[in-house]
Design an enzyme around this catalytic site. Sequence first.
Site, PDB file in Angstrom:
ATOM      1  N   ASP A 151      34.732  48.738  41.456  1.00 49.30           N
ATOM      2  CA  ASP A 151      36.222  48.187  41.602  1.00 49.30           C
ATOM      3  C   ASP A 151      36.640  48.605  42.792  1.00 49.30           C
ATOM      4  OD1 ASP A 151      38.559  47.279  40.626  1.00 49.30           O
ATOM      5  OD2 ASP A 151      38.625  48.649  38.907  1.00 49.30           O
TER       6      ASP A 151
ATOM      7  N   GLU B 190      36.565  42.826  43.073  1.00 51.09           N
ATOM      8  CA  GLU B 190      37.422  43.015  44.135  1.00 51.09           C
ATOM      9  C   GLU B 190      38.790  42.360  44.021  1.00 51.09           C
ATOM     10  OE1 GLU B 190      38.335  41.454  48.540  1.00 51.09           O
ATOM     11  OE2 GLU B 190      37.543  40.621  46.501  1.00 51.09           O
ATOM     12  N   TRP B 191      38.629  41.581  42.955  1.00 48.56           N
ATOM     13  CA  TRP B 191      40.011  40.543  42.450  1.00 48.56           C
ATOM     14  C   TRP B 191      40.109  39.496  43.405  1.00 48.56           C
ATOM     15  CZ3 TRP B 191      42.885  45.588  43.794  1.00 48.56           C
ATOM     16  CH2 TRP B 191      42.336  46.872  42.880  1.00 48.56           C
ATOM     17  N   GLY B 192      39.124  39.084  44.123  1.00 43.25           N
ATOM     18  CA  GLY B 192      39.209  37.831  45.194  1.00 43.25           C
ATOM     19  C   GLY B 192      40.096  38.124  46.434  1.00 43.25           C
TER      20      GLY B 192
ATOM     21  N   ASP C 184      43.337  40.711  37.312  1.00 43.04           N
ATOM     22  CA  ASP C 184      42.920  40.939  35.947  1.00 43.04           C
ATOM     23  C   ASP C 184      43.634  39.988  34.992  1.00 43.04           C
ATOM     24  OD1 ASP C 184      42.198  43.311  37.111  1.00 43.04           O
ATOM     25  OD2 ASP C 184      42.854  44.639  35.601  1.00 43.04           O
TER      26      ASP C 184
HETATM   27  C1  GLA Z   1      40.877  47.140  37.508  1.00 46.91           C
HETATM   28  C2  GLA Z   1      39.920  45.944  37.054  1.00 46.91           C
HETATM   29  C3  GLA Z   1      39.722  45.989  35.459  1.00 46.91           C
HETATM   30  C4  GLA Z   1      39.315  47.404  34.743  1.00 46.91           C
HETATM   31  C5  GLA Z   1      40.512  48.470  35.402  1.00 46.91           C
HETATM   32  C6  GLA Z   1      39.949  49.808  35.176  1.00 46.91           C
HETATM   33  O1  GLA Z   1      42.173  46.575  36.957  1.00 46.91           O
HETATM   34  O2  GLA Z   1      40.095  44.837  37.560  1.00 46.91           O
HETATM   35  O3  GLA Z   1      38.960  44.817  35.202  1.00 46.91           O
HETATM   36  O4  GLA Z   1      38.121  47.502  35.472  1.00 46.91           O
HETATM   37  O5  GLA Z   1      40.561  48.438  36.917  1.00 46.91           O
HETATM   38  O6  GLA Z   1      40.891  50.701  35.494  1.00 46.91           O
END
Ligand code: GLA
Length: 396
Positions: free
Chosen positions: A150, A183-185, A206
């Site tokens: 993450d 890394e959420w892009g 997310d």
């Molecule tokens: C981030 C990630 C999620 C999850 C949470 C855990 O938000 O994007 O998929 O792993 O952390 O805390």
Amino acid sequence: MKSRILVLLAVIALSLTPAVLAQNATLAPTPPMGWNSWNKFGCNVSEDLIRQTADAMVKSGMKDAGYQYVVIDDCWQVARDKDGNIVADPQRFPSGIKALADYVHSLGLKFGIYSDVGSKTCAGRPGSLGHEYQDARQYAAWTVDYLKYDWCNSTTQDAPSSYALMRQALDASGRPIVFSICEWGRHKPWLWGKEFGGNLWRTADDIQDRWQGRVKWPAGDCCSNGVVDIVDLQVGLESYAGPGHWNDPDMLEVGNGGMTDTEYRSHFSLWAILAAPLIAGNDLRDMRLEVRDILTNKEVIAVDQDPLGSEGKRVKKNGDLEVWSKQMKDGSRAVILFNRASGDHEISVNWEDLGYPNHLEAAVRDLWQKKDLGRVTGKFSATVVSHGVVMVTVRP
Ligand code: GLA
């Protein structure tokens, strides 16, 4: 500063030898399939939950349908010991992580775990910063098969070099470990994820268990997404996915209760046409039959898992009415007629939208009705319910 980062990147890139890259390509030849604890259970993880989930994966038919990885997300870890080794929560995981991995393996499944680039995870548990090699060695000793890594608390870290460092550490551990870049892009991981040994990379923030609507996190940092928001964010990324390296629009919410079964079928169908990792995020121990039937639809899963590894794309958009198409290895196309509108509508696809000449005759099969619809020439039309899909294969 900038030149130091460039030198570091060059050093890391050079040490990712063709052999290592080739090995990484064999780790996830088709999009990974499995289950992850986060969407349903958040921090409420324990060895009992993981064992029961692994049992349920086998008993429900999910293992037979291709699901393989059982992944514990955040909150399994509580501290580091005096030597810096990561410590699992002794109350929630009294038998230890190795025993849990052994149990999962004994069922013919694979075992995954979670950490973070920064000093702390998103839930405030110890992250891997400064402990990358030590953690990778520990994961290998525990026989971990999959790491989700993450991006919380990354402060000024450079994204490509942070992920490349952990990939190197995993490779140095000697165990083949699938590497999930979470890394959420934010720094376009589709541009560097493959080169630095990622097997999948998140392309968006997310997912949450809702159809539509981007919502800001309380911290003001953008955003959580509904299913259709994520779908829109995938447009244009298709060429970056392929065997060993996949765009990851996030884990599934199918069965978590916030959407209708029609919407869950659309969610699952769209993930399949996107060649997305299929990581279930619901309680496998307690699934309605309808939910199980969505998650285990083998013909839809076959679209996701097609060995060509081509990501599908939106080929037609008329307001809320869309057509998505994915090229399959045998030359056929998987096609979704997708109705985002609030009423039912007829949607049509011409063969030319699919890259075929319109004079061609082709067999059409409905993957949710599990029924051959006959041979047609040039065009296929169907009425699609609100928020629903009709998903077919078109085989000349
Ligand atoms: C981030 C990630 C999620 C999850 C949470 C855990 O938000 O994007 O998929 O792993 O952390 O805390």
